[in-house]
Write a protein that holds these residues in place. Structure first.
Motif, PDB file in Angstrom:
ATOM      1  N   UNK A 212      34.188  14.862  48.466  1.00  0.00           N
ATOM      2  CA  UNK A 212      33.547  15.059  49.775  1.00  0.00           C
ATOM      3  C   UNK A 212      32.362  14.124  49.908  1.00  0.00           C
ATOM      4  N   UNK A 213      32.120  13.645  51.129  1.00  0.00           N
ATOM      5  CA  UNK A 213      30.922  12.863  51.453  1.00  0.00           C
ATOM      6  C   UNK A 213      30.090  13.618  52.480  1.00  0.00           C
ATOM      7  N   UNK A 214      28.761  13.597  52.302  1.00  0.00           N
ATOM      8  CA  UNK A 214      27.848  14.136  53.307  1.00  0.00           C
ATOM      9  C   UNK A 214      26.486  13.488  53.156  1.00  0.00           C
TER      10      UNK A 214
ATOM     11  N   UNK B  69      35.498  18.773  43.374  1.00  0.00           N
ATOM     12  CA  UNK B  69      35.407  17.953  42.167  1.00  0.00           C
ATOM     13  C   UNK B  69      34.257  16.956  42.205  1.00  0.00           C
ATOM     14  N   UNK B  70      34.038  16.321  43.361  1.00  0.00           N
ATOM     15  CA  UNK B  70      33.008  15.279  43.431  1.00  0.00           C
ATOM     16  C   UNK B  70      32.370  15.265  44.806  1.00  0.00           C
ATOM     17  N   UNK B  71      31.058  15.029  44.840  1.00  0.00           N
ATOM     18  CA  UNK B  71      30.309  14.981  46.098  1.00  0.00           C
ATOM     19  C   UNK B  71      29.527  13.677  46.186  1.00  0.00           C
TER      20      UNK B  71
ATOM     21  N   UNK C 204      28.746  13.767  40.561  1.00  0.00           N
ATOM     22  CA  UNK C 204      27.903  13.123  41.571  1.00  0.00           C
ATOM     23  C   UNK C 204      28.497  11.730  41.839  1.00  0.00           C
ATOM     24  N   UNK C 205      29.155  11.620  42.962  1.00  0.00           N
ATOM     25  CA  UNK C 205      29.876  10.407  43.376  1.00  0.00           C
ATOM     26  C   UNK C 205      28.881   9.470  44.056  1.00  0.00           C
ATOM     27  N   UNK C 206      27.893   8.969  43.305  1.00  0.00           N
ATOM     28  CA  UNK C 206      26.803   8.177  43.858  1.00  0.00           C
ATOM     29  C   UNK C 206      25.808   9.100  44.544  1.00  0.00           C
TER      30      UNK C 206
ATOM     31  N   UNK D  74      29.388   5.433  39.560  1.00  0.00           N
ATOM     32  CA  UNK D  74      28.478   4.366  39.986  1.00  0.00           C
ATOM     33  C   UNK D  74      28.907   3.872  41.360  1.00  0.00           C
ATOM     34  N   UNK D  75      28.484   4.603  42.380  1.00  0.00           N
ATOM     35  CA  UNK D  75      28.805   4.261  43.761  1.00  0.00           C
ATOM     36  C   UNK D  75      27.523   3.884  44.479  1.00  0.00           C
ATOM     37  N   UNK D  76      27.595   2.861  45.314  1.00  0.00           N
ATOM     38  CA  UNK D  76      26.503   2.601  46.250  1.00  0.00           C
ATOM     39  C   UNK D  76      27.070   1.898  47.464  1.00  0.00           C
ATOM     40  N   UNK D  77      26.317   1.935  48.544  1.00  0.00           N
ATOM     41  CA  UNK D  77      26.766   1.372  49.815  1.00  0.00           C
ATOM     42  C   UNK D  77      26.063   0.052  50.098  1.00  0.00           C
TER      43      UNK D  77
END
Length: 335
Positions: free
Chosen positions: A232-234, A251-253, A274-276, A311-314
């Motif tokens: 999920x993204x928020x 599972x991942x946010x 923690x998805x970033x 390791x996610x970033x925008x």
């Protein structure tokens, strides 16, 4: 170890050999830094990718939402954009009647159910990346696009029957879409909604629990019933709903970690991945390389538990290419 294996070990807290990567790229970065973007991609390739739907029937969307001007989404909502490289806003809601009598203005995009399962499965078979489904329901945001944010907030308090009926219809469609994708060979499903302002939830948490938690439970159950992970993204400050998402088995946010107290987030270490992400409001555009290094180390030290971090970033408006690169460089050296 393949990218797919690496992501699964991370999600399952099984001590992967490195932290998996995913870079989110907005068209702004492609326009401003194509050379740097390409180099980052070569040096730090993504471990997580999305699957094309190979839809047999095109939806009704029109125009490019990242170009200046007007575009229309698959539901019929018209967006107006003033800046190239980002997505604009809906200025005129589709549903204007307070009783939702004009709800037939909304088109539910059943074209999204015409995916080519054989081609999707072949795509998954021919990659060693962790593959996300090409569907991402966003019920709260889509309701805002359809009704307008202020009107929707009022409706959530007054509860007109037209809203409740449409929410059931929309949710049934979202579940049908996710169930269809869950029948393919993708590794994970996803959904999203931006719930946070800079320092609080956008609505009363009790309203969130009443209306939206049951929807999310269904999405998560669909994924797990089919042996899939679910992400999920928020955006914004969403600390209030973290315990609920963990309870539901998410599972991942992906959330804006630096909008929330890191010591509070640390309470959920080992309970969710923690998805970033790394702060794109201040650090990526204005921070030094040392600031970026410190931020990544802060996330790792507080939230890593033999896994549980991606390791996610925008790479979006204002971000410095060197800072984006430093994010992935630092994560690569963390373990």
């Amino acid at each position: 170890m393949t990218s797919r294996e690496l992501v699964y070990k991370t999600l399952n807290f099984e001590n992967p050999e490195r932290v998996p990567r995913q870079k989110w790229v907005l068209p702004w970065a492609q326009h401003h830094y194509p050379v740097e973007l390409n180099q980052i991609g070569e040096d730090y390739p993504d471990d997580i990718i999305g699957a094309p739907g190979y839809n047999k029937v095109n939806d009704r969307s029109e125009g490019d939402p990242t170009e200046v001007g007007e575009s229309t989404d698959a539901w019929g909502c018209k967006f107006l954009n003033y800046q190239k490289g980002i997505i604009g806003e809906v200025k005129e809601p589709l549903v204007k009647d307070d009783a939702w009598k004009d709800v037939n203005n909304v088109h539910i995009p059943r074209e999204w159910l015409t995916i080519d399962i054989d081609k999707i499965n072949a795509f998954c078979k021919n990659t060693d990346k962790f593959v996300m489904a090409g569907a991402c329901p966003r019920p709260f945001e889509q309701l805002q696009f359809i009704r307008g944010t202020e009107n929707l907030f009022i409706d959530l308090m007054l509860r007109p029957q037209g809203l409740l009926d449409f929410m059931k219809k929309m949710h049934a469609f979202n579940c049908e879409q996710l169930t269809l994708w869950a029948s393919t060979d993708v590794d994970a499903l996803s959904f999203m909604d931006d719930w946070g302002s800079q320092n609080s939830l956008l609505i009363n948490p009790k309203v969130w629990v009443e209306f939206f938690k049951p929807m999310y439970k269904d999405y998560i159950d669909i994924a797990h019933d089919h042996g899939k992970k679910i992400f999920m993204h928020s955006d914004g400050y969403i600390l209030d709903i973290y315990p609920h998402l963990i309870e539901l088995g998410l599972d991942a946010i992906n959330s804006q970690l630096f909008c929330m107290p890191m010591e509070e987030l640390a309470k959920y270490k080992g309970k969710i991945t923690f998805w970033g992400e790394i702060d794109r409001q201040q650090l990526l555009p204005y921070g030094s390389l040392e600031d970026i290094k410190h931020a990544v180390q802060q996330v790792k030290n507080n939230l890593w538990a033999r896994g549980g971090c991606i390791a996610q970033c925008e790479f979006g408006p204002g971000a410095k290419p060197a800072n984006v690169e430093k994010v992935f460089e630092t994560w690569n050296l963390c373990l």
